[in-house]
Design an enzyme around this catalytic site. Structure first.
Site, PDB file in Angstrom:
ATOM      1  N   ARG A 132       0.839  -1.197   0.000  1.00  0.00           N
ATOM      2  CA  ARG A 132       0.000   0.000   0.000  1.00  0.00           C
ATOM      3  C   ARG A 132       0.873   1.245   0.000  1.00  0.00           C
ATOM      4  O   ARG A 132       1.854   1.323   0.738  1.00  0.00           O
ATOM      5  CB  ARG A 132      -0.928   0.008   1.218  1.00  0.00           C
ATOM      6  CG  ARG A 132      -1.893  -1.167   1.225  1.00  0.00           C
ATOM      7  CD  ARG A 132      -2.826  -1.128   2.405  1.00  0.00           C
ATOM      8  NE  ARG A 132      -3.633  -2.353   2.480  1.00  0.00           N
ATOM      9  CZ  ARG A 132      -4.458  -2.655   3.470  1.00  0.00           C
ATOM     10  NH1 ARG A 132      -4.591  -1.816   4.484  1.00  0.00           N
ATOM     11  NH2 ARG A 132      -5.147  -3.780   3.452  1.00  0.00           N
TER      12      ARG A 132
ATOM     13  N   ARG B 120       2.753   1.310  10.178  1.00  0.00           N
ATOM     14  CA  ARG B 120       2.183   1.705   8.886  1.00  0.00           C
ATOM     15  C   ARG B 120       3.271   1.591   7.827  1.00  0.00           C
ATOM     16  O   ARG B 120       4.060   2.499   7.623  1.00  0.00           O
ATOM     17  CB  ARG B 120       1.626   3.128   8.964  1.00  0.00           C
ATOM     18  CG  ARG B 120       0.611   3.457   7.880  1.00  0.00           C
ATOM     19  CD  ARG B 120       0.029   4.835   8.102  1.00  0.00           C
ATOM     20  NE  ARG B 120      -0.744   4.917   9.325  1.00  0.00           N
ATOM     21  CZ  ARG B 120      -2.035   4.585   9.424  1.00  0.00           C
ATOM     22  NH1 ARG B 120      -2.681   4.155   8.356  1.00  0.00           N
ATOM     23  NH2 ARG B 120      -2.675   4.693  10.567  1.00  0.00           N
TER      24      ARG B 120
ATOM     25  N   GLU C 182      -5.610  -0.839  15.942  1.00  0.00           N
ATOM     26  CA  GLU C 182      -6.317  -1.800  15.078  1.00  0.00           C
ATOM     27  C   GLU C 182      -5.364  -2.865  14.550  1.00  0.00           C
ATOM     28  O   GLU C 182      -4.282  -2.562  14.066  1.00  0.00           O
ATOM     29  CB  GLU C 182      -6.977  -1.048  13.916  1.00  0.00           C
ATOM     30  CG  GLU C 182      -7.768  -1.942  12.975  1.00  0.00           C
ATOM     31  CD  GLU C 182      -7.057  -2.165  11.659  1.00  0.00           C
ATOM     32  OE1 GLU C 182      -7.045  -3.327  11.199  1.00  0.00           O
ATOM     33  OE2 GLU C 182      -6.499  -1.214  11.098  1.00  0.00           O
TER      34      GLU C 182
ATOM     35  N   SER D 271      -9.685  -5.915  10.699  1.00  0.00           N
ATOM     36  CA  SER D 271     -11.011  -5.407  10.344  1.00  0.00           C
ATOM     37  C   SER D 271     -11.783  -6.547   9.704  1.00  0.00           C
ATOM     38  O   SER D 271     -11.259  -7.247   8.839  1.00  0.00           O
ATOM     39  CB  SER D 271     -10.910  -4.239   9.359  1.00  0.00           C
ATOM     40  OG  SER D 271     -10.491  -3.058  10.000  1.00  0.00           O
TER      41      SER D 271
ATOM     42  N   ARG E 104       1.590  -6.274  12.666  1.00  0.00           N
ATOM     43  CA  ARG E 104       1.033  -5.629  13.859  1.00  0.00           C
ATOM     44  C   ARG E 104       0.919  -6.627  15.013  1.00  0.00           C
ATOM     45  O   ARG E 104       1.030  -6.241  16.174  1.00  0.00           O
ATOM     46  CB  ARG E 104      -0.323  -5.000  13.536  1.00  0.00           C
ATOM     47  CG  ARG E 104      -0.188  -3.792  12.620  1.00  0.00           C
ATOM     48  CD  ARG E 104      -1.416  -2.918  12.621  1.00  0.00           C
ATOM     49  NE  ARG E 104      -1.167  -1.679  11.880  1.00  0.00           N
ATOM     50  CZ  ARG E 104      -1.928  -0.607  11.916  1.00  0.00           C
ATOM     51  NH1 ARG E 104      -3.010  -0.611  12.693  1.00  0.00           N
ATOM     52  NH2 ARG E 104      -1.635   0.471  11.215  1.00  0.00           N
TER      53      ARG E 104
END
Length: 442
Positions: free
Chosen positions: A277, A292, A364, A367, A407
């Protein structure tokens, strides 16, 4: 992607639902107006075609009666029609494209139980379909009772000499990391543990999909055209391919342009892949550490179901992701996302947020979303109901992280850190680590 016929028949319901979405100004009347123009030009074309066909028959009759003057008059009228038809056909294509472009940029409509809100501050904690805070607390691991000031993951990793951002920057720039030695193995162990859990206990089929996909696949799951800037592309002949932002893209597109039998559903797929990403919209956020990154590993869960079972499947998928954190002994909470924080293709989303002692906050880590038939319409993915002769119906799609491996590594490092800088290896991971019980330390 929406059906304009449904919007026409349910204009008030559409407006009420889409108004809850963030920064969306379109209304049913806007879309119906475009559709009215489309229908009008289609009507003109059909009438012109019918008239041309009728005139052609009359020409034949006039010639059979040797009425050359009448035949010439009719032929001239056909010629005039032929001149107008191409313009109407071009207008039809233009209006069709305008309507499609308008429809494909509208986010999915939230379910009724999704809280209305502007951003992450309006998310609400979720305790399960039939749960309470008390029962949930009994199944979720507690926060670690650290008796010293905890460090963040990058402080621990750099002190161990096994997490190197400087070398990564030399190789690739910012938002990359090099893991070495036991930390590299620990990340690999986490991914393997998750795959084994989901395939042996949760009924998912492991897949090793391509990491490069076509635009059509990205369109199907909703990354294109709206989020093109978040993707990495590479030339491929006269076209291009994109590095996958998540394995959701290839896994969900397994049913693209197909009709599956109801007996094959639910179809549950999982994959451990790198994800890529550009993080175009996150300038200045989480610039330190691994939170990130442009490249990260993730175990993805995808389910293809019938409309009647998709809500139950959503709860089931959430439970599968929760089990990862429970078995790792990581404290977490579940948040139901509000309309302003929910992804483009989702109708409802749960976020798993893991506790990070070094940051003294929740972050987070997964999801889990149910998309209804939103993606299925873009992919033309349908199923044939068992024992029925009715037309095929669109499937429902779901996706979730089971979980983000990088993560999860961060969470293990921060929650299992010791005062001397060492990291205890969670018991469930030790078979994957050759029996190693801790990393580093004096």
């Amino acid at each position: 992607m929406f059906d304009i016929k449904w919007i026409r028949a349910n204009a008030e319901a559409f407006d009420a639902a889409v108004s809850r979405r963030k920064n969306v100004s379109v209304r049913a009347s806007d879309l119906i107006a475009i559709d009215e123009r489309r229908r009008a030009v289609i009507t003109r074309l059909n009438e012109a075609q019918e008239k041309r066909n009728a005139l052609s028959k009359q020409i034949g009759q006039a010639k059979a009666q040797k009425d050359e003057a009448r035949a010439q008059e009719l032929m001239a009228e056909v010629a005039r029609l032929k001149e107008t038809i191409p313009a109407d056909e071009a207008e039809e294509r233009a209006v069709e494209a305008e309507l499609r472009q308008a429809l494909e940029t509208i986010p999915n409509l939230p379910l009724e139980d999704v809280p209305t809100g502007a951003d992450e501050n309006d998310n609400v904690e979720y305790f399960g379909a039939n749960g309470t805070p008390e029962t949930a607390a009994r199944v979720r691991p507690a926060k670690p009772a650290l008796t010293f000031a905890p460090k963040q993951h990058y402080e621990l990793g750099e002190a161990l000499g096994q997490m190197d951002f400087e070398v990564a920057a030399k190789l690739s720039g910012s938002r990359f990391v090099v893991l070495k030695s036991h930390l590299a193995r620990l990340e690999r162990a986490l991914g393997q543990f998750m795959l084994d859990l989901h395939t042996t206990q949760h009924g998912y089929t492991e897949v090793q999909p391509p990491l490069l996909v076509r635009d059509e696949a990205l369109y199907g799951t909703g990354q294109l055209p709206k989020f093109e800037e978040d993707l990495f592309f590479t030339p491929h002949g006269e076209s291009r391919l994109a590095l996958i932002p998540t394995a959701e893209v290839p896994l969900t597109n397994f049913v693209r342009d197909s009709i599956v039998a109801e007996e094959e559903l639910p179809l549950r797929l999982t994959a451990l892949t790198p994800c890529f990403r550009s993080e175009a919209g996150s300038a200045g956020r989480d610039t330190r550490g691994m939170l990130r990154q442009h490249q990260f590993d993730k175990v993805e869960l995808v389910s293809i179901t019938t409309p009647e079972t998709s809500i139950d499947e959503h709860e089931r998928m959430l439970g599968c992701a929760e089990t990862v954190l429970q078995q790792l002994g990581l404290h977490y909470r579940v948040m139901k996302l509000c309309t302003g924080d929910m992804g483009f293709g989702a109708r409802k989303t749960y976020d798993l947020e893991v506790w990070l002692p070094g940051q003294d906050t929740y972050r987070e880590i997964s999801s889990v979303s149910v998309c209804g038939d939103f993606q299925a319409r873009r992919m033309e993915a349908r199923y044939r109901p068992a024992g029925e002769k009715q037309a095929p119906r669109y499937v429902h799609t779901l996706n979730g992280s089971g979980t983000a491996v990088g993560r999860c590594l961060i969470a293990v490092m921060e929650n299992y850190q010791q005062e001397d800088g060492s990291i205890i290896v969670p018991e469930v991971l030790r078979p994957y680590m050759g029996g190693l019980t801790s990393i580093g330390g004096r």
